[in-house]
Design a protein around this motif. Structure first.
Motif, short mmCIF file in Angstrom:
data_model
loop_
_atom_site.label_atom_id
_atom_site.label_comp_id
_atom_site.label_asym_id
_atom_site.label_seq_id
_atom_site.Cartn_x
_atom_site.Cartn_y
_atom_site.Cartn_z
N ASN A 26 7.46 -9.68 1.75
CA ASN A 26 7.26 -9.49 2.91
C ASN A 26 5.85 -10.03 3.62
OD1 ASN A 26 9.93 -8.85 3.35
ND2 ASN A 26 9.45 -6.79 3.41
N ASP A 27 4.78 -9.89 2.74
CA ASP A 27 3.46 -10.22 3.32
C ASP A 27 2.82 -11.60 2.81
OD1 ASP A 27 3.17 -9.36 0.82
OD2 ASP A 27 1.17 -8.10 1.29
N ASP A 28 4.04 -12.38 2.43
CA ASP A 28 3.54 -13.70 1.87
C ASP A 28 3.15 -14.71 2.93
OD1 ASP A 28 3.38 -12.98 -0.81
OD2 ASP A 28 5.41 -13.81 -1.38
N LEU A 29 2.58 -15.73 2.77
CA LEU A 29 2.33 -16.67 3.92
C LEU A 29 2.40 -18.14 2.80
CD1 LEU A 29 1.61 -17.89 6.34
CD2 LEU A 29 -0.87 -17.78 5.82
N VAL A 30 3.26 -19.00 3.46
CA VAL A 30 3.49 -20.35 3.05
C VAL A 30 3.02 -21.19 4.12
CG1 VAL A 30 4.84 -22.19 2.19
CG2 VAL A 30 5.30 -19.81 1.36
N MET A 31 2.07 -22.12 3.53
CA MET A 31 1.38 -23.32 4.43
C MET A 31 1.70 -24.40 3.87
SD MET A 31 -2.31 -21.24 4.82
CE MET A 31 -2.93 -22.01 6.31
N VAL A 32 2.05 -25.35 4.61
CA VAL A 32 2.33 -26.80 4.24
C VAL A 32 1.44 -27.69 4.76
CG1 VAL A 32 4.06 -28.59 3.80
CG2 VAL A 32 4.72 -26.23 3.89
N PHE A 33 0.49 -28.28 4.56
CA PHE A 33 -0.61 -29.02 5.16
C PHE A 33 -0.24 -30.57 5.14
CE2 PHE A 33 -2.53 -25.28 3.50
CZ PHE A 33 -3.55 -25.16 4.42
N ILE A 118 -1.13 -16.06 -0.65
CA ILE A 118 -1.13 -17.47 0.57
C ILE A 118 -0.57 -18.44 -0.46
CG2 ILE A 118 -2.40 -18.69 2.17
CD1 ILE A 118 -3.63 -16.19 2.72
N PHE A 119 0.29 -19.29 -0.42
CA PHE A 119 0.54 -20.10 -1.10
C PHE A 119 0.42 -21.56 -0.12
CE2 PHE A 119 3.16 -16.98 -2.60
CZ PHE A 119 3.09 -17.02 -3.76
N CYS A 120 -0.44 -22.38 -0.68
CA CYS A 120 -0.79 -23.66 0.06
C CYS A 120 0.09 -24.97 -0.61
CB CYS A 120 -2.46 -24.03 0.23
SG CYS A 120 -3.11 -22.57 0.75
N ASN A 134 -2.05 -17.18 -8.25
CA ASN A 134 -1.57 -17.17 -9.76
C ASN A 134 -0.89 -18.59 -9.88
OD1 ASN A 134 0.73 -17.23 -11.67
ND2 ASN A 134 -0.12 -15.16 -12.06
N GLU A 135 -1.11 -19.33 -10.72
CA GLU A 135 -0.61 -20.87 -10.95
C GLU A 135 1.11 -20.89 -11.16
OE1 GLU A 135 -1.81 -23.52 -10.07
OE2 GLU A 135 -0.39 -24.99 -11.23
N ASP A 136 1.31 -19.80 -12.05
CA ASP A 136 2.66 -19.82 -12.07
C ASP A 136 3.75 -19.34 -11.03
OD1 ASP A 136 2.47 -20.59 -14.78
OD2 ASP A 136 2.46 -18.58 -15.60
N GLU A 137 2.77 -18.34 -10.16
CA GLU A 137 3.53 -17.97 -8.74
C GLU A 137 3.79 -19.06 -8.01
OE1 GLU A 137 1.59 -14.49 -7.26
OE2 GLU A 137 2.29 -13.43 -8.97
N PHE A 138 2.84 -19.90 -7.83
CA PHE A 138 2.74 -21.30 -7.09
C PHE A 138 3.78 -22.03 -7.46
CE2 PHE A 138 0.94 -25.50 -6.57
CZ PHE A 138 1.22 -25.53 -5.03
N GLN A 139 3.74 -22.46 -8.87
CA GLN A 139 4.66 -23.33 -9.02
C GLN A 139 6.07 -22.94 -8.97
OE1 GLN A 139 4.45 -26.44 -9.99
NE2 GLN A 139 2.04 -26.18 -10.60
N HIS A 140 6.33 -21.57 -8.79
CA HIS A 140 7.64 -21.09 -8.65
C HIS A 140 8.05 -21.46 -7.07
CE1 HIS A 140 10.91 -18.22 -9.26
NE2 HIS A 140 10.47 -17.52 -8.42
N ILE A 141 7.08 -21.32 -6.06
CA ILE A 141 7.17 -21.61 -4.79
C ILE A 141 7.24 -22.89 -4.57
CG2 ILE A 141 6.28 -21.27 -2.43
CD1 ILE A 141 7.27 -18.59 -3.83
N GLN A 142 6.45 -23.75 -5.06
CA GLN A 142 6.67 -25.16 -4.96
C GLN A 142 7.89 -25.75 -5.44
OE1 GLN A 142 3.98 -27.76 -3.84
NE2 GLN A 142 5.87 -28.68 -3.59
#
Ligand code: GLY
Ligand code: MN
Length: 429
Positions: A26-33, A118-120, A134-142
């Motif tokens: 619920n408190d995650d933020l995704v930003m697409v640049f 925060i996922f950028c 965490n890189e694995d968490e980032f890859q999961h979102i990407q």
């Protein structure tokens, strides 16, 4: 100008929200640049032409730098956009700004809330470079984002079909132009003039023109080489509108008629392409699409006495990769390498080749299918390669093919529930 309707953009945001929501807290933020222009080395006030990061452009339809699209489970998508500056008006004449909050509000908006992770995504601007937890968490979102973007929507498929029509102007033009005496560079110019006149904004990648033995150079840069009677002419070139593109390869005989050797290899590559395209159906692993072409080549080369021994053993050993050293294709659409296989540190190989996509096909995927057979000096003269495949390759026979060059055929295939749809078939073979 936005080439996609607001309905198309809304639908992409909706589908991406549905794809990301189950992956987020619920408190995650995704930003697409969108990214920022890159200064040319030593160029002082000059930058490379700005290309928005494909994730951002796909999501928003905006081609302006510095925009950020943010997503939270509570608020959905919010766009922060950079207003057009006076400098831009003076030097470039303006541009189109999508609706959104001013970019200058972004930092304050983030500070008002207490985000966890925060996922950028996209090309992160210097002001917001922050390392995700965490890189694995980032890859999961990407990967969650990629899964949505891999499925082409109707507007994208229509655009690709239109681009194939533009590329066809180029191929029709060069078919009439090619003859002994013209240069690779002249062929490139004829192609590009016709394609740009037909509506393409730029070339999606450096056009490849390889004639004679240069046709065996996978990414041949057109040179002043003069085409000779008896040469093969390989052209791998596309068309592009706002970074959407087609990627097409065709091969012609310089004098209009292929000799027996050329016709034999051309027919083998065509057969490989047809068998691989026939496999472009939902659920089929991309590795198996590659392997289908490699098997056709193994059988064909065995018939030509180039491969010897058991063909399956030759395939398993990687011997066919000497003549077919690249993967059978890749994702295409928004840029010539579109969202590809899942990120993996140790990609699997198929019959000795690193295959660029490692996924089962799904309806909506758009894949190039581009098998090729080449006699590449750097491969056939390599001592280690000759020793490694001594049991499977008749090197004395290969000598007869030394000056052959190479043949590749490439089309862009839309995976549908009904089967493969060739979006570039308008360009004749
Ligand atoms: N058309 C160039 C490539 O796919 O690499
Ligand atoms: Mn390609």
């Amino acid at each position: 100008m936005n080439i996609f309707t607001q309905d198309t953009i809304n639908s992409r945001k909706h589908r991406t929200a549905a794809g990301l929501t189950p992956l987020l807290k619920n408190d995650d933020l995704v930003m697409v640049f969108a990214g920022e222009p890159i200064q040319k080395p030593g160029g002082h006030d000059q930058t490379y032409n700005f290309l928005p990061h494909p994730d951002y452009f796909w999501l928003t339809g905006s081609r302006r730098p510095q925009g950020v699209s943010v997503f939270t489970k509570a608020d959905g998508w919010i766009d922060f956009v950079n207003p057009i500056s006076r400098d831009e008006l003076v030097w470039e004449g303006g541009g189109t700004v999508i609706p959104g909050r001013p970019l200058s509000d972004l930092d304050g908006w983030i500070a008002q809330q207490s985000f966890g992770r925060i996922f950028c995504l996209g090309q992160v601007g210097a002001a917001h470079r922050q390392t995700p937890a965490n890189e694995d968490e980032f890859q999961h979102i990407q990967e969650g984002f990629n899964q949505v973007r891999r499925i082409k929507d109707a507007a994208e498929v229509k655009l690709i079909r239109d681009l194939a029509g533009m590329a066809n102007h180029g191929y029709e033009r060069v078919k009439k132009f090619i003859r002994p005496g013209v240069t690779e560079r002249q062929i490139q110019l004829e192609y590009e003039m016709a394609v740009l006149s037909a509506g393409s904004e730029k070339m999606p990648y450096d056009s490849i023109v390889g004639t004679g033995t240069n046709s065996a150079i996978l990414h041949a840069i057109p040179t002043a080489r003069v085409v000779k009677d008896g040469d093969l002419v390989l052209i791998d070139a596309g068309a592009d509108v706002q970074d959407y593109c087609v990627d097409i390869t065709r091969v012609f005989a310089a004098n209009g008629t292929m000799n027996t050797q050329q016709k034999t290899i051309y027919d083998l590559v065509l057969k490989a392409q047809q068998e691989s395209i026939a496999l472009c159906r939902p659920g089929v692993e991309w590795h198996d699409v590659h392997k289908a072409s490699a098997r056709v080549f193994a059988e064909g080369l065995k018939g030509l006495n180039i491969i010897k021994g058991d063909t399956q053993a030759a395939l398993d050993a990687g011997a066919v990769s000497v003549f077919f050293p690249h993967g059978v294709g890749h994702m295409v659409g928004l840029r010539v390498r579109d969202v590809g296989g899942k990120f993996t540190k140790d990609p699997r190989k198929a019959f000795g080749v690193r295959v660029r996509v490692d996924l089962p096909m799904q309806p909506g995927f758009l894949m190039t299918v581009e098998p090729g057979l080449y006699f590449i000096k750097a491969m056939i003269e390599d001592t280690d390669t000759r020793t490694k495949f001594a049991d499977f390759i008749n090197w004395s026979e290969v000598e007869k093919w030394r000056e052959f060059g190479g043949i590749r055929l490439e089309d862009d295939i839309h995976i549908t529930p009904q089967g493969p749809e060739n979006l570039t078939s308008v360009v004749s073979k």
